[in-house]
Design a protein around this motif. Structure first.
Motif: not given
Length: 473
Positions: A425-432, A434-437
């Motif tokens: 269940g790893v996703t880009l948002k779980s790695v990052f 603070d992706l939106a910022d």
């Protein structure tokens, strides 16, 4: 570092040299310049048509034949204007490169290719129909009399050359060419424009001597070909002689991967930033006719620079075996894959394969505070972990979080990561988180990069915070 695992480095303390508000101010300034450039691009086409209409063209719609002929003239003027704009965008003018970036400028350049061709084809067809309606001949029969007009055969030659250029620029066709072979074919676009100049200036009195239209078009030609002559030929030659670059050492990094070290003079005066690329030419019997767009893999000193190259074909294989002492000429620096492009308070980096080269230089040159940066390194096998040791050292020095993923691409879930990570269940948002910022910088093989980029867009990252460096042409 084991396969299919994610690791994390500690985050030391420190301070940042550039505040986020300053980055946003710089972004807004670049955005205003970019908007002005786009406006000028479209305004030039409108100006071409407007000048024709304002200097007597508007009165040439009295009959159906005149209307068709006049529309043919307008399409020809706008199509030619688009071709000249394409040449300007390909000239690598510094203000365009620093504002919108080389990749985006070339993307716009390519997007204008088909409209320009369609307009010029419409130009020829509408003139055939219009002249045929005026003389009572059918359009096919009108071809003979048109070819008898002085300079008209050159116009047909120019159109034919432009058709060849546009066809070879299609992705499916372009992939069948080597970079150098395609580049030589693409030079035909300059010939196509030049051979049509006599036709444009002499036929039909449209650009009569002393008219505003004639001055406008001569200015456009001077801008387009003057930019090419200055930034693609004169300036690279001057820089090459000034900096006297030579190969000083070739270092094996991994099987099929080498770092080529250069020696030179006053290299800092080039003002290159980490993440930018140059177009290199190595002067040996095997390589002199090949030019190679390759990113720096470290920030240059005043007397040295370095690139890292993977053997991906005949050209890169040949330069991997160059000897110390080889003279090197270059164009650049180019690209916006740099710290100057940042607008957000956080920094996220995703990189795969030989894409590590601009990222390594970018990270070295970046101005970040501890805890601000998160890096994800991606490789299919342990053999492809090029320069990861250097990235690890820089991450520790910069106070960055560092994750790694090693393994074949997943068949289900996010296809840019290994299957075990996707299954967990790893996703880009779980790695990052603070992706939106964050400004997200992505570099790697094109197909893989597209998957990460699409994932980022689905996660809602603003477009101006998305930065990519592709290794295609």
């Amino acid at each position: 570092m084991s396969a299919n695992t994610t690791t994390r480095r500690p985050v030391p303390s420190g301070s940042s040299r550039v505040a986020a508000p300053d980055r946003r101010k710089q972004y807004r300034r670049r955005a205003r310049i970019a908007d002005a450039l786009v406006t000028a691009l479209w305004a030039s086409g409108a100006a071409a048509a407007a000048l024709f209409l304002a200097t007597g063209g508007a009165a040439k719609f009295g009959t159906a034949a005149d209307a068709v002929t006049s529309l043919g003239i307008v399409t020809g003027l706008i199509g030619t204007d688009f071709v000249l704009v394409m040449i300007v965008l390909a000239a690598r003018i510094p203000v365009i490169d620093r504002t919108v970036g080389h990749d985006r400028a070339i993307a716009v350049h390519r997007s204008l290719g088909k409209p320009a061709l369609y307009l010029l084809l419409a130009h020829g067809l509408l003139l055939l129909v219009g002249y045929g309606m005026s003389s009572g001949f059918n359009p096919i029969a009108e071809i003979g009399p048109m070819l008898a007009i002085p300079d008209m055969p050159l116009a047909f030659v120019g159109l034919g050359l432009l058709i060849v250029v546009v066809i070879t620029s299609l992705v499916a066709v372009r992939r069948k060419f080597s970079y150098e072979g395609w580049h030589i074919v693409h030079l035909l676009s300059y010939v196509a424009v030049l051979v049509a100049v006599p036709h444009q200036l002499s036929v039909g009195g449209i650009l009569a001597a002393g008219s505003v239209e004639r001055v406008y078009w001569i200015a456009l030609y001077v801008l387009a070909f003057g930019s090419i002559a200055t930034y693609r030929f004169a300036e690279p030659v001057i820089s090459t002689f000034r900096h006297r670059l030579r190969v000083s050492r070739v270092e094996t990094v991994a099987p099929g991967v080498v770092s080529i070290h250069f020696s030179g003079r006053n290299l800092r005066s080039l003002e290159s930033a980490g993440g930018q690329f140059f177009v290199w030419r190595f002067w040996t019997g095997r390589t002199w006719w090949h030019s190679h767009p390759i990113s720096l893999s470290s920030v240059p000193t005043d007397a040295s620079a370095r690139i890292t190259v993977r053997d991906l074909g005949t050209g890169s294989s040949a330069i991997s075996s160059v000897r110390p002492g080889t003279r090197v000429s270059f164009e650049g620096p180019y690209g916006m894959f740099t710290d100057a492009g940042r607008t957000a308070p956080k920094l996220a980096i995703v990189v795969a394969g030989i894409g590590i080269t601009p990222v390594r230089a970018f990270l070295e040159d970046s101005r970040v505070r501890p805890g601000e940066t998160t890096i994800l390194l991606r490789a299919s096998t342990q053999d492809e972990t090029y320069l990861w040791n250097e990235i690890s050292e820089l991450a520790a020095k910069k106070g960055a979080r560092l994750y790694t993923m090693v393994g074949k691409r997943a068949r289900s879930g996010p296809g840019w990561m290994p299957q075990p990570d996707a299954s967990r269940g790893v996703t880009l948002k779980s790695v990052f988180p603070d992706l939106a910022d964050s400004d997200l910088y992505i570099c790697g093989p094109t197909a893989w990069l597209d998957l990460v980029e699409n994932d980022a867009r689905r996660a809602g990252i603003p477009e101006h915070q998305l930065h990519t460096e592709r290794f295609d042409w």
